[in-house]
Design an enzyme around this catalytic site. Structure first.
Site, mmCIF file in Angstrom:
data_model
loop_
_atom_site.group_PDB
_atom_site.id
_atom_site.type_symbol
_atom_site.label_atom_id
_atom_site.label_comp_id
_atom_site.label_asym_id
_atom_site.label_seq_id
_atom_site.Cartn_x
_atom_site.Cartn_y
_atom_site.Cartn_z
ATOM 1 N N LYS A 88 4.193 16.187 24.746
ATOM 2 C CA LYS A 88 4.404 17.698 24.885
ATOM 3 C C LYS A 88 4.064 18.107 24.149
ATOM 4 O O LYS A 88 3.725 18.586 23.330
ATOM 5 C CB LYS A 88 6.120 16.723 24.879
ATOM 6 N N GLY A 188 23.458 22.733 34.610
ATOM 7 C CA GLY A 188 22.657 23.100 35.254
ATOM 8 C C GLY A 188 21.720 22.983 36.069
ATOM 9 O O GLY A 188 21.380 22.330 36.886
ATOM 10 N N VAL A 189 21.714 24.541 36.430
ATOM 11 C CA VAL A 189 21.516 25.139 37.735
ATOM 12 C C VAL A 189 20.267 25.739 37.552
ATOM 13 O O VAL A 189 20.051 27.170 38.178
ATOM 14 C CB VAL A 189 22.454 25.641 38.600
ATOM 15 N N GLY A 190 19.332 25.218 36.835
ATOM 16 C CA GLY A 190 17.988 25.882 36.338
ATOM 17 C C GLY A 190 16.773 25.514 37.871
ATOM 18 O O GLY A 190 17.069 25.027 39.254
ATOM 19 N N VAL A 192 15.186 23.185 39.311
ATOM 20 C CA VAL A 192 16.150 21.405 39.663
ATOM 21 C C VAL A 192 16.526 21.194 39.938
ATOM 22 O O VAL A 192 17.420 21.112 40.980
ATOM 23 C CB VAL A 192 15.673 20.252 38.730
HETATM 24 P P1 NAD Z 1 14.947 25.389 33.674
HETATM 25 O O1 NAD Z 1 14.714 25.631 32.372
HETATM 26 O O2 NAD Z 1 15.241 26.238 34.867
HETATM 27 O O3 NAD Z 1 16.993 24.773 33.545
HETATM 28 C C1 NAD Z 1 17.393 24.675 32.924
HETATM 29 C C2 NAD Z 1 18.570 25.205 32.897
HETATM 30 O O4 NAD Z 1 20.111 24.502 32.110
HETATM 31 C C3 NAD Z 1 18.648 26.767 32.696
HETATM 32 O O5 NAD Z 1 19.013 27.420 33.274
HETATM 33 C C4 NAD Z 1 19.639 26.958 31.506
HETATM 34 O O6 NAD Z 1 20.437 27.958 31.270
HETATM 35 C C5 NAD Z 1 20.585 25.735 31.796
HETATM 36 N N1 NAD Z 1 21.569 25.526 30.780
HETATM 37 C C6 NAD Z 1 20.919 25.235 28.815
HETATM 38 N N2 NAD Z 1 21.712 24.496 28.793
HETATM 39 C C7 NAD Z 1 23.032 24.236 29.202
HETATM 40 C C8 NAD Z 1 24.406 23.634 29.022
HETATM 41 N N3 NAD Z 1 24.275 23.187 27.453
HETATM 42 N N4 NAD Z 1 25.133 23.408 29.817
HETATM 43 C C9 NAD Z 1 24.476 23.848 31.173
HETATM 44 N N5 NAD Z 1 23.835 24.461 31.082
HETATM 45 C C10 NAD Z 1 22.765 24.322 30.773
HETATM 46 O O7 NAD Z 1 14.728 24.217 33.825
HETATM 47 P P2 NAD Z 1 13.999 22.870 34.659
HETATM 48 O O8 NAD Z 1 13.005 22.435 35.366
HETATM 49 O O9 NAD Z 1 15.038 23.392 36.334
HETATM 50 O O10 NAD Z 1 14.250 21.306 33.627
HETATM 51 C C11 NAD Z 1 16.091 21.308 33.659
HETATM 52 C C12 NAD Z 1 15.792 19.629 32.858
HETATM 53 O O11 NAD Z 1 14.822 19.041 33.479
HETATM 54 C C13 NAD Z 1 15.411 20.306 31.002
HETATM 55 O O12 NAD Z 1 15.237 19.500 31.066
HETATM 56 C C14 NAD Z 1 13.486 19.663 31.394
HETATM 57 O O13 NAD Z 1 12.625 18.710 30.420
HETATM 58 C C15 NAD Z 1 13.618 18.234 32.614
HETATM 59 N N6 NAD Z 1 12.659 18.135 33.669
HETATM 60 C C16 NAD Z 1 12.227 19.192 34.117
HETATM 61 C C17 NAD Z 1 11.097 18.790 35.319
HETATM 62 C C18 NAD Z 1 10.459 20.173 36.109
HETATM 63 O O14 NAD Z 1 9.669 19.812 37.244
HETATM 64 N N7 NAD Z 1 11.049 21.089 35.877
HETATM 65 C C19 NAD Z 1 10.627 17.539 35.170
HETATM 66 C C20 NAD Z 1 11.168 16.723 34.617
HETATM 67 C C21 NAD Z 1 12.291 16.833 33.522
#
Ligand code: NAD
Length: 359
Positions: A88, A188-190, A192
């Site tokens: 990573k 967290g509504v990013g 995923v």
């Molecule tokens: P992203 O950056 O698109 O979304 C993350 C969201 O979490 C953001 O909108 C951010 O504002 C929000 N956030 C941060 N701190 C917060 C809190 N304390 N309370 C509420 N919201 C908060 O990221 P993503 O790609 O959606 O990934 C989310 C998680 O899943 C991460 O931990 C990432 O490592 C993990 N993950 C992602 C993938 C992938 O395919 N994208 C794969 C495996 C694991």
């Protein structure tokens, strides 16, 4: 148990504790790049895992994150059945302010220097377009946009795999895998989280959401029938399922004293602040905790598939297997009242050790 890196006297002590092979500090003065690449274990193949860009308060925090994340990738890739080791990277900075072409290309040069030992992709704060800039400097990158022959954003696959894991957890907790009528909090509504809620809404779940960015939260609340709640309030909602989809370590003393859920399943990496203590507390509180690295492998399955030429059908088949793998681990944990994280790590290490012995 993973201790805070900052408490350690030396980085080597942390590497030895967690079993890392290599850690690379990357600095480029011109672009302002400050990054750390963690290669944890390459027994099964090259270390595969995304790059995260985040506003770490200090270097110790960034190192702590990359060490935990890369170790998690070793277990994730092993349980998913990939011929890939764990790695990573983290870039220190605000993705909304500091990310640009020169910084990403400088980072690409450092990945190239590792000569295939580490293959990167997207994580928090990174997009498929960013991977395109990294690709200008190195071939050891995946998760590229479709116009470059890539399979695009891995997030939809992560969301689907997490949903599979949630259904498996429901089967163990409730005897059936339907989520119909369940109250689910999604933190967290990013990339995923916002896709996960689409599956939940389709199954008639009542969904509560929180996000650090108010604009993102509002956008999701305007688009879907969900209730937006505050960053802290999310732990106090009386929900059946808590789904951590933001950053790590949200399962801790404080949250476990407040959560009233039956199940915890989310896509965030490293959800347990302390694997031993908080994993055990989930058992004591009769909470089914689905280990993050078991359920959130859909993205890396897609990234690996793109890099190795697996194709969409292969990706779909492997992502669907998350249901059976989660069910087996959670059922064992439930029957034996054993920390589910421990059960999952043992399953990963069993595969790694068995493959190591045939080399
Ligand atoms: P992203 O950056 O698109 O979304 C993350 C969201 O979490 C953001 O909108 C951010 O504002 C929000 N956030 C941060 N701190 C917060 C809190 N304390 N309370 C509420 N919201 C908060 O990221 P993503 O790609 O959606 O990934 C989310 C998680 O899943 C991460 O931990 C990432 O490592 C993990 N993950 C992602 C993938 C992938 O395919 N994208 C794969 C495996 C694991």
């Amino acid at each position: 148990m993973i201790k805070e890196v900052k408490e350690k006297e030396s980085v080597f002590e942390s590497l030895s504790d967690l079993g890392h092979e290599q850690v690379v500090y990357c600095h480029d003065k011109a672009s302002g790049l400050k990054a750390i690449i963690g290669v944890h274990n390459t027994v099964l193949g090259p270390a595969v895992g995304g790059t995260r860009m985040w506003m770490y308060e200090n270097e110790a925090q960034a190192l702590h994150d990359v060490l935990r994340l890369s170790r998690g990738m070793t277990f994730k890739n092993a349980v998913a059945g990939l011929n890939a080791g764990g790695g990573k990277a983290v870039i220190i900075g605000d993705a909304r302010k500091h990310k640009n072409e020169s910084l990403l290309r400088a980072f690409g040069n450092f990945i190239e220097n590792l000569n295939g030992k580490y293959i990167t992709a997207e994580d928090v704060g990174m997009t498929a377009r960013d991977m395109e800039f990294i690709k200008m400097q190195t071939d050891y990158v995946s998760g590229l946009p479709d116009y470059l022959g890539g399979l695009g954003d891995p997030s939809p696959h992560t969301a689907y795999g997490t949903y599979m894991g949630m259904k498996a957890a429901a089967k163990v907790a409730y005897g059936k895998d339907s989520l119909e009528g369940k109250k689910v909090t999604v933190q967290g509504v990013g990339s995923v989280g916002k896709m996960l809620i689409e599956y939940l809404i389709k199954e008639n779940c009542e969904v509560f959401v929180s996000d650090y960015y108010q604009d993102r939260l509002q956008e999701v609340a305007n688009q879907h029938k969900v209730t937006a709640v505050g960053l802290e309030e999310i732990y106090d909602v009386e929900a059946d399922i808590y789904s951590p989809c933001a950053l790590g370590a949200t399962i801790n003393d404080d949250s476990l004293s407040r959560l009233k859920c039956d199940i915890i399943v989310g896509c965030a990496n490293n959800q347990l602040e302390d694997e031993e203590k908080h994993g055990d507390q989930c058992i004591d509180k009769n909470i089914i905790y689905a280990p993050d690295f078991v359920v959130n492998s859909g993205g890396v399955i897609n990234v690996y598939s793109e890099f190795m030429g697996g194709g969409e059908k292969w990706t779909q088949a492997y992502t669907e297997m998350i249901y059976d793998k989660s069910l087996k681990i959670l059922q064992t944990s439930y029957n034996e009242r054993k920390n589910s994280q421990q059960v999952a790590i043992e399953s990963a290490m069993e595969r790694i050790n068995s493959i190591a012995s045939i080399h």
